[in-house]
Design an enzyme around this catalytic site. Structure first.
Site, PDB file in Angstrom:
ATOM      1  N   GLU A  30       9.026  -9.900  23.420  1.00 33.56           N
ATOM      2  CA  GLU A  30       7.840 -10.593  22.903  1.00 33.56           C
ATOM      3  C   GLU A  30       6.571  -9.758  23.027  1.00 33.56           C
ATOM      4  OE1 GLU A  30      10.131 -11.906  24.820  1.00 33.56           O
ATOM      5  OE2 GLU A  30      10.818 -13.801  23.950  1.00 33.56           O
ATOM      6  N   PHE A  37      13.358 -27.095  32.053  1.00 33.61           N
ATOM      7  CA  PHE A  37      13.883 -25.758  31.779  1.00 33.61           C
ATOM      8  C   PHE A  37      12.960 -24.998  30.827  1.00 33.61           C
ATOM      9  CE2 PHE A  37      16.638 -23.004  29.075  1.00 33.61           C
ATOM     10  CZ  PHE A  37      16.954 -22.068  30.054  1.00 33.61           C
ATOM     11  N   GLN A  38      12.569 -23.808  31.218  1.00 32.92           N
ATOM     12  CA  GLN A  38      11.694 -22.909  30.451  1.00 32.92           C
ATOM     13  C   GLN A  38      10.307 -23.518  30.185  1.00 32.92           C
ATOM     14  OE1 GLN A  38      13.841 -21.309  27.019  1.00 32.92           O
ATOM     15  NE2 GLN A  38      14.651 -19.686  28.313  1.00 32.92           N
ATOM     16  N   LYS A  83       8.328 -29.331  21.660  1.00 34.40           N
ATOM     17  CA  LYS A  83       9.504 -29.333  20.801  1.00 34.40           C
ATOM     18  C   LYS A  83       9.659 -30.639  20.013  1.00 34.40           C
ATOM     19  CE  LYS A  83      14.523 -28.567  20.955  1.00 34.40           C
ATOM     20  NZ  LYS A  83      14.525 -27.661  19.791  1.00 34.40           N
ATOM     21  N   MET A  90      -2.196  11.137  33.113  1.00 33.43           N
ATOM     22  CA  MET A  90      -3.548  10.794  33.537  1.00 33.43           C
ATOM     23  C   MET A  90      -3.576  10.401  35.011  1.00 33.43           C
ATOM     24  SD  MET A  90      -6.601  10.888  32.436  1.00 33.43           S
ATOM     25  CE  MET A  90      -6.847  10.655  30.674  1.00 33.43           C
TER      26      MET A  90
END
Length: 575
Positions: free
Chosen positions: A52, A114-115, A164, A481
């Site tokens: 993502e 969940f999630q 959802k 760097m």
């Protein structure tokens, strides 16, 4: 009246907003949206990423190159949190983006389902605005508001969190697309005080040592033509921030190039000695000011910016105008054209003579090596081979600064990099987003052996969609760097800055189905790079691994705690 499910409304709204690409990754909370995508196969293309974070950087690259809103679709929980780095990257650089995140069903919010994660709470400090949509019928208006907020005023990312249950394909509601929207708490500033235009003109005409400081806001507001006209008309030197590269032609004789921590000697010296700084679309971030207590002691500061919170946040402005830079510059030019202006070549001759002496130091010169390829020479070679016309994305580190200093950008939106957040792993996915926006253009990702590994999985995305970009990996077998700072500030103690387990990048690229090329000798550099660019026309992704001088530093470099004029130009040399 059309009856649609929530997931169909999401897709319909994206089509209404003329979104061409949707960058995302599926998951349980957004599967209804993915199913609804099947209804618009020709008008909205989904790009399946491998992570993502890659989705956000692709949307970001697309937005930076086009000026349009980049759009991301992620699921709840880890899908949403994986997008956070990309959202913060866009926020810091004022990039318009809409992030659609799935959420658990409304009745489960707050129950550690969940999630489940609080996407609104987690993203709040790094978004311009966010919406938790609670009713299906609110989806169209929410999307129109989100795109408007993301793209107006100071652009930025907007999150739309969708439970959802409101996306349920079995529940149909009336789809009403609002022709107009109004948000009482959000009204971008579109007017300004005309009296300040007069004040600015007076200061511009009486200044003996003026300098224009151009930033990313010039690019966002499309005011590069007005800035060029004004600079030439008044014969004022111009310097740019990292984000402002391209806002003023890089090869123009009045361009002193980039200022700040790794800015040129002439740009930083001109800033320090200026009696007037005309700042347009900049935010005076700490990488451009060094020690604020020693900042440009003689200068009157004029600051134009669309964001009122940027005015006098770090550097106090003597005159400020909040508004659209293009409209303000147009007004300044309009009023100047009505005045008789004295010979600006003559008035500013002493100032330009002083600047010439600073330029003569040639702060971008570098030592040659019989053994190693110098990274500066790679960038200069790329500029010549592409005639400066390529879209260049970069990751973050030494290679980013070498590119900013040695590849003059004459056009806007050709320089795509993470300036504010400094996000390693940005370059590759951003380049894919740019290439999708401009499939016929040459797109080059300049990266390093540390940065490229942060999102190297997107080589798989490039293969799936046959996206032909050129990756230039400046390989110094170290976090360059970090190592440079350890050389300078930690007496050469290199703690965890080496990459002792680098992969075989060519074999890795080939395993994803791409072409690979290694350059180890100086005499190979130009012919092999030329071949690599030519192979792009065969719709291949070319990964070029270039072994460079591992000891090279980026210079000039400002001395920590000093003024703009305190710089180190070479190793162990202080001016």
């Amino acid at each position: 009246m059309k009856m649609l499910s929530g997931s169909e409304m999401v897709i319909k709204s994206l089509v209404k907003m003329k979104v061409k690409y949707l960058f995302g990754y599926p998951g349980g909370a957004v599967l209804d949206i993915y199913d609804a995508l099947k209804t618009v196969p020709n008008s909205l293309k989904h790009i399946l990423v491998r992570h993502e974070q890659g989705a956000t950087h692709m949307a970001d690259g697309f937005a930076r190159a086009t000026g349009k809103v980049g759009v991301v679709l992620v699921t709840s929980g880890p899908g949403a949190t994986n997008s956070i780095t990309g959202i913060a990257t866009a926020y810091m650089d004022s990039i318009p983006m809409v992030i659609i995140s799935g959420q658990v069903a409304s009745h489960l919010i707050g129950f550690d389902a969940f999630q489940e994660c609080d996407m609104i709470g987690i993203s709040r400090p790094i978004v311009k605005h966010s919406f938790l949509v609670k009713k299906t019928e609110d989806i169209p208006e929410t999307f129109k508001k989100a795109f408007w907020i993301a793209s107006t005023g100071r652009p930025g990312p907007v999150v739309i969190d969708l439970p959802k249950d409101i996306l349920d394909p079995l529940i149909k509601k009336e789809y009403i697309w609002p022709e107009n929207i109004f948000i009482r708490s959000y009204q971008p500033i579109i007017s300004y005080d005309p009296k300040k235009i007069e004040q600015i003109i007076i200061q511009l005409l009486i200044a003996k040592k003026p300098i224009i400081y151009s930033g990313g806001g010039v690019i966002t507001s499309h005011s590069e033509e007005e800035l060029l006209f004004l600079a030439e008309k008044l014969n004022i030197p111009v310097t740019t921030s990292l984000m402002g590269l391209g806002s003023f032609p890089g090869t123009h004789k009045q361009n002193l190039k980039m200022l700040g921590m790794h800015g040129t000697y002439e740009a930083n010296m001109a800033m320090h000695h200026a009696d007037l700084i005309f700042a347009v679309g900049v935010r005076f971030d700490d990488r451009t000011t060094n020690n604020l207590l020693k900042y440009c002691p003689q200068a009157i500061i004029i600051h134009i910016d669309i964001d009122p919170t940027s005015i006098s946040k770090t550097v106090i402005a003597n005159i400020s105008i909040i508004g659209d830079a293009k409209q303000i510059l147009k007004q300044i030019i309009h009023k100047l054209n009505k005045q008789k202006i004295e010979n600006r070549q003559k008035i500013l001759q002493k100032w330009w003579n002083k600047i010439k002496k600073w330029k003569d130091i040639q702060s971008l010169s570098y030592s040659k090596s019989k053994t190693y390829i110098k990274p500066q020479s790679v960038i200069k070679c790329l500029w010549k081979l592409t005639k400066g016309n390529a879209y260049i994305t970069s990751d973050v580190g030494q290679h980013q600064m070498f590119t900013a200093l040695y590849y003059p950008f004459n056009k806007t939106r050709r320089w795509i990099n993470s300036g504010g957040l400094g996000t390693m792993g940005f370059g590759l996915p951003a380049a894919l987003g740019v290439k999708l926006a401009f499939p016929k253009e040459i797109v080059i990702c300049i990266t390093g052996d540390g940065s490229i590994q942060m999102n190297i999985q997107e080589l798989s995305t490039a293969k799936q969609y046959n996206i032909s970009i050129l990756i230039i990996n400046l390989n110094n077998n170290a976090l360059g760097m970090v190592k440079q700072w350890q050389d300078i500030h930690y007496f050469g103690r290199h703690s965890h800055s080496y990459m002792n387990s680098l992969p075989d990048f060519l074999a890795l690229a080939k395993s994803y189905g791409h072409e690979g090329m290694k350059i180890e000798k100086k005499e190979e550099l130009k012919p092999k790079l030329k071949t690599a660019i030519q192979q792009l026309h065969k719709n291949n992704l070319i990964f070029v691994d270039i072994i460079i001088d591992p000891l090279e530093h980026v210079y000039p470099m400002q001395i920590k705690g000093g003024g703009m004029n305190d710089m180190q130009l070479k190793k162990r040399e202080t001016v």
